[in-house]
Design an enzyme around this catalytic site. Structure first.
Site, PDB file in Angstrom:
ATOM      1  N   ARG A  56       7.901   0.972  75.018  1.00 12.71           N
ATOM      2  CA  ARG A  56       9.340   1.148  75.273  1.00 12.71           C
ATOM      3  C   ARG A  56       9.705   2.620  75.329  1.00 12.71           C
ATOM      4  O   ARG A  56      10.529   3.036  76.127  1.00 12.71           O
ATOM      5  CB  ARG A  56      10.146   0.457  74.167  1.00 12.71           C
ATOM      6  CG  ARG A  56      10.145  -1.058  74.253  1.00 12.71           C
ATOM      7  CD  ARG A  56      11.061  -1.657  73.207  1.00 12.71           C
ATOM      8  NE  ARG A  56      10.654  -1.275  71.847  1.00 12.71           N
ATOM      9  CZ  ARG A  56      11.341  -1.554  70.757  1.00 12.71           C
ATOM     10  NH1 ARG A  56      12.500  -2.184  70.844  1.00 12.71           N
ATOM     11  NH2 ARG A  56      10.894  -1.200  69.571  1.00 12.71           N
ATOM     12  N   SER A 162       0.339 -16.040  65.932  1.00 12.55           N
ATOM     13  CA  SER A 162       0.125 -15.954  64.488  1.00 12.55           C
ATOM     14  C   SER A 162      -0.117 -17.346  63.930  1.00 12.55           C
ATOM     15  O   SER A 162       0.504 -18.321  64.376  1.00 12.55           O
ATOM     16  CB  SER A 162       1.348 -15.347  63.801  1.00 12.55           C
ATOM     17  OG  SER A 162       1.233 -15.449  62.393  1.00 12.55           O
ATOM     18  N   TYR A 177      10.367 -15.196  62.783  1.00  7.72           N
ATOM     19  CA  TYR A 177       9.051 -14.869  63.335  1.00  7.72           C
ATOM     20  C   TYR A 177       8.230 -16.136  63.539  1.00  7.72           C
ATOM     21  O   TYR A 177       7.609 -16.322  64.593  1.00  7.72           O
ATOM     22  CB  TYR A 177       8.343 -13.915  62.386  1.00  7.72           C
ATOM     23  CG  TYR A 177       7.013 -13.401  62.873  1.00  7.72           C
ATOM     24  CD1 TYR A 177       6.944 -12.360  63.798  1.00  7.72           C
ATOM     25  CD2 TYR A 177       5.822 -13.939  62.394  1.00  7.72           C
ATOM     26  CE1 TYR A 177       5.727 -11.871  64.235  1.00  7.72           C
ATOM     27  CE2 TYR A 177       4.599 -13.462  62.822  1.00  7.72           C
ATOM     28  CZ  TYR A 177       4.555 -12.431  63.751  1.00  7.72           C
ATOM     29  OH  TYR A 177       3.339 -11.958  64.171  1.00  7.72           O
ATOM     30  N   SER A 180       9.523 -18.205  66.511  1.00  6.99           N
ATOM     31  CA  SER A 180       9.248 -17.545  67.792  1.00  6.99           C
ATOM     32  C   SER A 180       7.782 -17.675  68.173  1.00  6.99           C
ATOM     33  O   SER A 180       7.451 -17.859  69.353  1.00  6.99           O
ATOM     34  CB  SER A 180       9.667 -16.076  67.742  1.00  6.99           C
ATOM     35  OG  SER A 180       8.863 -15.326  66.861  1.00  6.99           O
TER      36      SER A 180
END
Length: 254
Positions: A56, A162, A177, A180
């Protein structure tokens, strides 16, 4: 389900598909100016692959790319905020114009490891932001890059996920988290089914708990976590290892 380990790399051979040699491959790694993404970029570059290092922050990206070039890698910093449709479109056009192909996509950019939250009290803005980066960012980046893979009938897409996003994962922390990453796993499976037989292999990889800015101290060395991602990014066409969820080259449950 019993764990099944797969080899790091089978002997190189030509398949019915046009499988490029490492020196011909172009890889894009999102969120690659530090931590796990930087190490993935380092290992891919060490294998002779041209790496587009997505970041970014342009200055941070160029600093990281310059570091890897000093190590001998062919690494180019590219501006990329995965939550920005304009950034994604511009990068796809640039890759098409300058390289004409993309062979490897590592959806590594991730955020909002909300370790102190619980599902009953999480800030919904955090949940939305986690989904925007960890799911929708990977989704729109993949959609934009797929034509560059389909053109040559070859591609490797690795979604960095994950184990805490697995359906049967226990725990109450990191709800934004977790959700997602569970959604990213679902997208991985759908995309893999759609692309079966196309020459584009799609897999999710859990790098484990690694010692990065996001993971914190006490985790495993980042090189170990990155190795499983690089393995999935450089899989041979035969046998086609596709549509799986892996940690350290071992299949794990969704």
């Amino acid at each position: 389900m019993n764990a099944v380990a797969f080899p790091v790399r089978s002997p190189r051979r030509r398949s019915a598909l046009a499988e490029p040699e490492p020196a011909q491959r172009v890889a894009l790694v999102s969120g690659a100016n530090r931590g796990l993404g930087l190490e993935v970029a380092r290992q891919l570059a060490a294998d002779g692959i041209t790496v587009l290092l997505g970041a970014r922050n342009a200055l941070a990206g160029e600093k990281a790319a310059r570091q890897l070039r000093r190590e001998g890698g062919a690494v180019v910093a590219v501006a990329l905020d995965v939550t920005s449709p304009a950034d994604v479109r511009a990068l796809a056009s640039r890759i098409d114009r300058e390289y004409g192909r993309l062979d490897i996509l590592i959806n590594n950019a991730g955020a909002y490891f909300d370790v102190d939250n619980e599902a009953s009290s999480v800030d919904m803005d955090v949940v939305r932001q986690a989904l925007e980066t960890n799911l929708l960012g990977a989704w729109q980046l993949t959609e934009a890059m797929l034509p560059l893979m389909r053109r040559h009938g070859y591609g490797r897409i690795v979604n960095v996920s994950s184990g805490c996003g697995a359906i049967d994962s226990e725990g109450t922390s990191c709800p934004a988290y977790r959700v997602s990453k569970a959604a990213l796993n679902s997208h991985t499976r759908m995309l893999a089914t759609e692309l079966s037989g196309s020459g584009i292999l799609v897999n999710a990889v859990c790098p484990g708990w690694v010692a990065t800015d996001m993971g914190g101290h006490g985790g495993r060395p980042v090189a170990e976590g990155a190795a499983g991602i690089v393995w999935a990014a450089t899989l041979p066409s035969r046998p086609a290892i596709h549509g799986g969820f892996f940690r350290d080259r071992v299949r794990i449950d969704w």
